[in-house]
Scaffold this motif. Structure first.
Motif, PDB file in Angstrom:
ATOM      1  N   PRO A   8     -44.880 -56.218  13.398  1.00 40.12           N
ATOM      2  CA  PRO A   8     -44.188 -56.837  14.330  1.00 40.12           C
ATOM      3  C   PRO A   8     -45.332 -57.173  15.687  1.00 40.12           C
ATOM      4  O   PRO A   8     -44.899 -58.079  16.340  1.00 40.12           O
ATOM      5  N   THR A   9     -46.526 -56.271  15.507  1.00 45.10           N
ATOM      6  CA  THR A   9     -47.342 -56.844  16.722  1.00 45.10           C
ATOM      7  C   THR A   9     -48.214 -57.865  16.420  1.00 45.10           C
ATOM      8  O   THR A   9     -48.902 -58.307  17.397  1.00 45.10           O
ATOM      9  N   TRP A  14     -43.713 -60.751  19.944  1.00 46.58           N
ATOM     10  CA  TRP A  14     -44.703 -59.515  20.343  1.00 46.58           C
ATOM     11  C   TRP A  14     -45.606 -59.676  21.222  1.00 46.58           C
ATOM     12  O   TRP A  14     -45.589 -59.191  22.585  1.00 46.58           O
ATOM     13  N   THR A  18     -45.577 -58.854  25.156  1.00 43.44           N
ATOM     14  CA  THR A  18     -46.723 -57.902  26.056  1.00 43.44           C
ATOM     15  C   THR A  18     -47.085 -59.014  27.236  1.00 43.44           C
ATOM     16  O   THR A  18     -47.143 -58.168  28.271  1.00 43.44           O
ATOM     17  N   LEU A  69     -37.855 -61.379  18.841  1.00 42.15           N
ATOM     18  CA  LEU A  69     -38.638 -60.372  17.822  1.00 42.15           C
ATOM     19  C   LEU A  69     -37.657 -60.115  16.715  1.00 42.15           C
ATOM     20  O   LEU A  69     -38.219 -60.158  15.487  1.00 42.15           O
ATOM     21  N   ASN A 325     -42.635 -48.886  22.731  1.00 48.22           N
ATOM     22  CA  ASN A 325     -43.756 -49.674  22.400  1.00 48.22           C
ATOM     23  C   ASN A 325     -44.410 -50.297  23.585  1.00 48.22           C
ATOM     24  O   ASN A 325     -45.657 -50.868  23.501  1.00 48.22           O
ATOM     25  N   TYR A 369     -49.431 -48.898  15.665  1.00 44.02           N
ATOM     26  CA  TYR A 369     -48.564 -48.771  16.862  1.00 44.02           C
ATOM     27  C   TYR A 369     -47.401 -47.886  16.569  1.00 44.02           C
ATOM     28  O   TYR A 369     -47.431 -46.973  15.699  1.00 44.02           O
TER      29      TYR A 369
END
Ligand code: F6P
Length: 522
Positions: A8-9, A14, A18, A69, A325, A369
């Protein structure tokens, strides 16, 4: 086709999240509430359930990006695969079909090329007929007396779900007394059997594997206690089993006719919808048990068919990811404002933490993560006089789900008004807090002006602490089914987004192995 395998990151969403977080992390719920439409904009009504998620540190853009996402990791595809019986429990090579147990649709679901719906229906009929016989008193014990007590012997998923549901539906209970024995601690089983009469007690041994040390040890202890006053020929009248391991059940001495099936395509912690729920049906009657399943099916259909931005389990999962997260929250509280739901947090601890407590992704690589949240909680208003101090003024961010009911069951309206005033007040206090100015004025008016400087910082509530209001019309078997299924789907959604396998539990094995080794050495 297996589940997608996307970190996912590394997704575009993502990165956008962020940036969005960095720009908005100091956002104030109080300021957001200046928009008078906020509550309507961030609420979802689904039949008798209203979920108000307006008291979160989110804007519409946050939701849009979180949904982006979910789309980028193809959550839709994962949901479809679960419901249609693909082998999404890859590490154990199994389908995950607890949803099939409550499905009333004609749509066949194939496991190894065979439709599983007919065996589910046959088992439901068997549960109904057995429950009716025991509840009506037609089922007799070895001295010809009717059953008065039912003891569920099981642990983990073979205990927590039925125990929680029986407790939650106490209002709907019949005359049978229901007990749950789980712990290997011999004092647990001793305390339970000391008041039981073997002539009028029915034991339901629930173990998918029928090898679980705790369950088998407790079952043997109980069998020995039973055989002090009865004979082995009386066992069929007092012992029934729910298991996949027919051989082990047989060697325990249980009549084949008294075995209720379990299937490998149902995980232990998601099994209360199968014959594992037998003690629920015995306790509240089959019709109420069926209503529980119907409520869950309603939530299944909602989860499967609703756009993510209006999809309750998906929204709650996304919010949880947002705090876990991005804000670095480690725990979540589940706070039911109903004493009936006092066992819900324990039940959810297994469901959530056994599922998503994983540190390796679907590729087998170590994850860098955060995944599974720690869940805990207790009932309101008791917990207001216990741990809520920390939630209001402590240093940790603890998103909380407040579960409430518009109506009480016994209709003590004075109590219920007070209960619900507390329910809403807690969420307001968490979100909006109390400013220095407000504390200042308060101390001034209470005549404590001299103490203002000394006390002011201690009396300030920073607020800006998130919560979700999960509000049902009334606690019924159906609404409880909906609530449990809501959390089940939240779990799966989070597992998909974190790129982990939610349906295995290898982490519980090492301790079991070592305990066996130590035992053999003694
Ligand atoms: O130890 C964990 C666990 O495997 C759970 O996942 C399961 O619900 C429980 O043990 C009980 O297992 P069984 O039903 O096979 O006795």
């Amino acid at each position: 086709m297996a589940l997608q395998n996307i970190n996912p990151t590394k997704t575009k969403a993502w990165k956008k999240l962020t940036n969005h977080f960095n720009e908005n992390k100091n956002i104030s719920i109080k300021d957001l509430y200046k928009n008078s439409n906020r509550q309507t904009d961030f609420s979802i009504q689904f039949n008798d359930l209203l979920v108000d998620f307006s008291k979160n540190k989110i804007t519409q853009e946050t939701i849009d990006l979180l949904v982006e996402l979910a789309n980028e990791v193809d959550l839709k595809d994962a949901i479809k695969k679960q419901f249609t019986g693909e082998i999404i429990n890859v590490t154990e090579g199994r389908e995950v079909l607890h949803t099939a147990l409550r499905s009333t649709s004609e749509e066949p679901i194939l496991v190894n090329g065979k439709n599983i719906k007919p065996q589910i229906q046959t088992t439901l009929r068997k549960i109904r007929s057995f429950s009716n016989k025991v509840i009506s008193g037609k089922w007799k014990g070895y001295t010809g007396k009717s059953i008065t007590d039912v003891v569920n012997i099981g642990i983990g998923g073979s205990d927590l779900g039925p125990d929680m549901v029986v407790e939650s539906l106490q209002y709907y209970k019949n005359q049978l007394n229901t007990h749950f024995v789980s712990n290997i601690d011999g004092d647990h089983v001793s305390e339970i059997i000391k008041n039981l009469n073997p002539e009028t007690t029915l034991f339901v041994i629930v173990s998918k594997t029928f090898t679980t040390q705790e369950t088998i040890t407790n079952a043997e202890t109980i069998k020995n206690w039973f055989l002090k006053s009865a004979t082995i020929f009386d066992i069929p009248k007092h012992f029934v089993a729910v298991s996949t391991n027919l051989e082990a059940v047989d060697s325990f001495g249980i009549d084949k006719a008294n075995v209720f099936p379990m299937w490998n395509w149902v995980g232990g912690r998601f099994s209360l919808w199968s014959a594992v729920g037998l003690s629920i049906s015995l306790s509240v009657g089959f019709d109420n048990y069926k209503a529980l399943l119907e409520g869950a099916e309603e939530m299944d259909n909602h989860f499967r068919n609703t756009d993510f931005n209006q999809n309750i389990p998906v929204i709650l999962a996304l919010l949880s990811i947002w705090y876990n997260n991005f804000y670095g929250a480690e725990t979540e509280a589940v706070l039911p404002y109903s004493q009936y739901l006092k066992k819900l947090p324990d039940y959810l601890q297994q469901a959530i933490m056994e599922s998503n407590g994983k540190g390796v992704d679907r590729n087998g690589d170590k994850i860098d993560y955060q995944t599974g949240t720690i869940v805990w909680g207790s009932t309101g208003t008791n917990m207001q006089h216990a741990f809520m101090q920390l939630v209001h003024q402590g240093t940790k961010l603890i998103p909380a789900d407040f579960i409430g009911y518009k109506e009480s069951l016994y209709g003590l309206t004075d109590h219920h008004k007070k209960l619900m005033a507390n329910y809403y007040a807690q969420m307001d206090a968490l979100a909006f807090g109390k400013t220095k100015e407000e504390v200042h004025l308060e101390l001034k008016f209470s005549g404590d002006e001299a103490k203002i400087n000394q006390l002011l910082p201690f009396k300030v509530f920073e607020g800006n602490r998130p919560s979700n209001a999960i509000l049902f019309d009334k606690l019924t078997p159906k609404s409880l089914g909906k609530l449990i299924a809501l959390y089940e789907h939240k779990i799966y959604t989070q597992g998909i987004l974190w790129n982990i396998y939610s349906y295995d539990q290898f982490g519980v094995e090492l301790g079991k192995e070592l305990a066996k080794k130590l035992l053999n050495k003694q």
